[in-house]
Design an enzyme around this catalytic site. Structure first.
Site, PDB file in Angstrom:
ATOM      1  N   ASP A 115       0.808  -1.215   0.000  1.00 31.78           N
ATOM      2  CA  ASP A 115       0.000   0.000   0.000  1.00 31.78           C
ATOM      3  C   ASP A 115       0.840   1.263   0.000  1.00 31.78           C
ATOM      4  O   ASP A 115       2.014   1.261   0.375  1.00 31.78           O
ATOM      5  CB  ASP A 115      -0.956   0.019   1.193  1.00 31.78           C
ATOM      6  CG  ASP A 115      -0.237   0.015   2.543  1.00 31.78           C
ATOM      7  OD1 ASP A 115       0.780  -0.701   2.665  1.00 31.78           O
ATOM      8  OD2 ASP A 115      -0.685   0.724   3.466  1.00 31.78           O
ATOM      9  N   ASP A 165       7.615   4.440  -1.184  1.00 25.06           N
ATOM     10  CA  ASP A 165       7.231   3.830   0.087  1.00 25.06           C
ATOM     11  C   ASP A 165       5.937   3.038  -0.145  1.00 25.06           C
ATOM     12  O   ASP A 165       4.864   3.585  -0.029  1.00 25.06           O
ATOM     13  CB  ASP A 165       7.021   4.928   1.131  1.00 25.06           C
ATOM     14  CG  ASP A 165       6.631   4.408   2.497  1.00 25.06           C
ATOM     15  OD1 ASP A 165       6.751   3.203   2.726  1.00 25.06           O
ATOM     16  OD2 ASP A 165       6.183   5.226   3.330  1.00 25.06           O
ATOM     17  N   GLU A 191       0.269  -1.510   5.541  1.00 24.29           N
ATOM     18  CA  GLU A 191       1.280  -1.045   6.494  1.00 24.29           C
ATOM     19  C   GLU A 191       1.037   0.400   6.888  1.00 24.29           C
ATOM     20  O   GLU A 191       1.238   0.791   8.045  1.00 24.29           O
ATOM     21  CB  GLU A 191       2.679  -1.202   5.882  1.00 24.29           C
ATOM     22  CG  GLU A 191       3.825  -0.918   6.854  1.00 24.29           C
ATOM     23  CD  GLU A 191       4.294   0.526   6.888  1.00 24.29           C
ATOM     24  OE1 GLU A 191       5.125   0.870   7.748  1.00 24.29           O
ATOM     25  OE2 GLU A 191       3.816   1.324   6.052  1.00 24.29           O
ATOM     26  N   GLU A 192       0.624   1.207   5.927  1.00 20.39           N
ATOM     27  CA  GLU A 192       0.504   2.642   6.170  1.00 20.39           C
ATOM     28  C   GLU A 192      -0.601   2.999   7.162  1.00 20.39           C
ATOM     29  O   GLU A 192      -0.628   4.102   7.697  1.00 20.39           O
ATOM     30  CB  GLU A 192       0.268   3.390   4.851  1.00 20.39           C
ATOM     31  CG  GLU A 192       1.416   3.289   3.849  1.00 20.39           C
ATOM     32  CD  GLU A 192       2.657   4.042   4.289  1.00 20.39           C
ATOM     33  OE1 GLU A 192       2.637   4.658   5.365  1.00 20.39           O
ATOM     34  OE2 GLU A 192       3.657   4.004   3.553  1.00 20.39           O
ATOM     35  N   ASP A 229      12.027  -1.004   3.875  1.00 21.58           N
ATOM     36  CA  ASP A 229      11.018   0.053   4.004  1.00 21.58           C
ATOM     37  C   ASP A 229      11.598   1.317   4.627  1.00 21.58           C
ATOM     38  O   ASP A 229      10.863   2.173   5.094  1.00 21.58           O
ATOM     39  CB  ASP A 229       9.843  -0.473   4.841  1.00 21.58           C
ATOM     40  CG  ASP A 229       8.627   0.429   4.796  1.00 21.58           C
ATOM     41  OD1 ASP A 229       8.488   1.200   3.826  1.00 21.58           O
ATOM     42  OD2 ASP A 229       7.817   0.365   5.742  1.00 21.58           O
TER      43      ASP A 229
END
Length: 407
Positions: A80, A141, A175-176, A198
């Site tokens: 994501d 990212d 993850e975000e 990351d």
């Protein structure tokens, strides 16, 4: 394909996550992207490829070392992109041989990436940079991390003279929004330890992160015609403002660095009848982190003493500092440092002023420090990634695989 070719392909996918859907993955674009990657891994000939209903994609590069009982090492990146800015219709551009001046991202809207505002650009003079068109984030990212992992695996497959043990890779959703590790099956992944690709600028190696919580303070008011409101109206907006200014003004993101923690007001939703303040609470030190949460409880009681029953508080921990889980297996940090040195990268061991999936995975039994992916200015229109940084990150993965096999 090169790491750049892969990255430019991956950023076409709109994978912005959304914490309000209560789904996994939180947005359909992430599953579409995962299915695309699944096909790529299949075409490469990787083994044990699995994509579950929650969007977790895993695969194995089987070892080729004559040594037995080698550790299984994992490499992880997330599908994501941040909800902070649109990731739809990303239109990247390569700036060749950056000259150190301003980069016009969007002439029509006068959006400029300038070293005067982003001095880190000065570190990348003479390098090729990938930038946005000023209307979206870039997605380095963490699509840079995905591209680097797949490129490294492809390199190892095409260079069998490099001996390595089993390599596990995984790409996960969300993850975000802090949920990337929630449904990550550590047992099925089967690695002894892993690295998330990351991190930020080249050389970063991180095994300390914030302890993190989210706090929502809700203020319930009472609306009355303002001409006749004396001793009747309870204005929840004004009371919420009173709460906000009771927190230390210098303990905010814009006034802190390094190991300093903070309170960060991330949203206000309100009317006279009801107002909600949402904060994130961050601190590297566990004791200070707990005291910060206690401060919210104290201030809520203080508000309710003046305005009985108006304020309610909900605090939820999000993740903890992985350092306590990494230190007992510190050799995995030593391996990463040596791999960077072999790749010609100067290691920069720094604390994360944030968190990664690796933090939660470490507490689920998979020690998982974080290695640079190379991008800078994440989550906004000024995001960029130097191409040599992505190439070096991929090389670091190869060197880690080699070092683990050498023992």
């Amino acid at each position: 394909m090169t790491v750049v070719d892969r990255f430019l392909d991956y950023v076409k996918f709109d994978t912005q996550s959304d914490e309000l859907t209560n789904l996994t993955p939180s947005t359909p674009g992430q599953m579409i992207f995962a299915q695309h990657l699944e096909q790529i891994l299949q075409s490469m000939g990787l083994k044990d490829i699995s994509l579950d209903e929650n969007g977790y994609l895993m695969a194995t590069l089987p070892g080729n070392s004559p040594k037995g009982d080698l550790p299984v090492v994992g490499f992880i990146a997330h599908l994501d992109t941040s909800p902070d800015m649109s990731g739809r219709h990303v239109n990247p551009r390569i700036v060749k041989n950056y000259d150190g001046g301003d980069i016009t991202l969007n002439a029509e809207k006068n959006i400029v990436l300038s070293p005067a505002e982003f001095p880190e650009l000065n570190h990348y003079k003479g390098q090729d940079l990938i930038v946005t068109d000023g209307t979206t984030l870039l997605g380095a990212d963490d699509k840079a991390g995905i591209a680097e992992i797949i490129t490294a695996v492809d390199y190892l497959m095409n260079h069998p003279e490099i001996k390595h043990g089993d390599i596990r890779i995984a790409f996960n959703p969300d993850e975000e929004i802090g949920q990337g590790a929630h449904k990550f099956d550590v047992k099925r992944f089967g690695a002894d330890w892993a690295y998330t690709m990351d991190g930020g600028e080249i050389g970063e190696l991180e095994y300390e992160n914030f302890n993190a919580a989210v706090a929502r303070v809700t203020f319930t008011g009472r609306n009355v015609h303002p001409g006749y409101a004396k001793h009747k109206m309870i204005n929840s907006i004004r009371i919420a403002n009173q709460f906000a200014i009771m927190l230390p003004r210098w303990e905010t993101p814009e006034h802190t660095e390094g190991y300093e923690g903070f309170y960060h007001l991330i949203s206000i939703e309100g009317s006279v009848e009801k107002t909600t303040l949402t904060y994130i609470i961050r601190d590297h030190d566990r004791d200070r982190f707990e005291r910060r949460k206690k401060e919210f409880e104290h201030l809520t009681r203080k508000i309710n003493h003046e305005f009985p029953g108006v304020a309610s508080l909900d605090i939820k921990d999000q993740y903890y500092n992985m350092r306590e889980k990494i230190e007992p297996v510190k050799h995995i940090i030593d391996i990463a440092i040596k791999a960077m040195e072999l790749a010609g990268v100067e290691p920069k061991v720094v604390p994360i002023r944030g968190g990664t999936d690796g933090a939660q995975l470490s507490f689920k039994g998979l020690p998982c420090p974080n290695i640079f992916a190379g991008g800078l200015n994440f989550h906004g229109r000024y995001e960029f990634v130097p191409i040599p940084s992505m190439e070096k990150a991929s090389q670091v993965i190869v060197e880690i695989a080699r070092l683990v096999a050498e023992g």
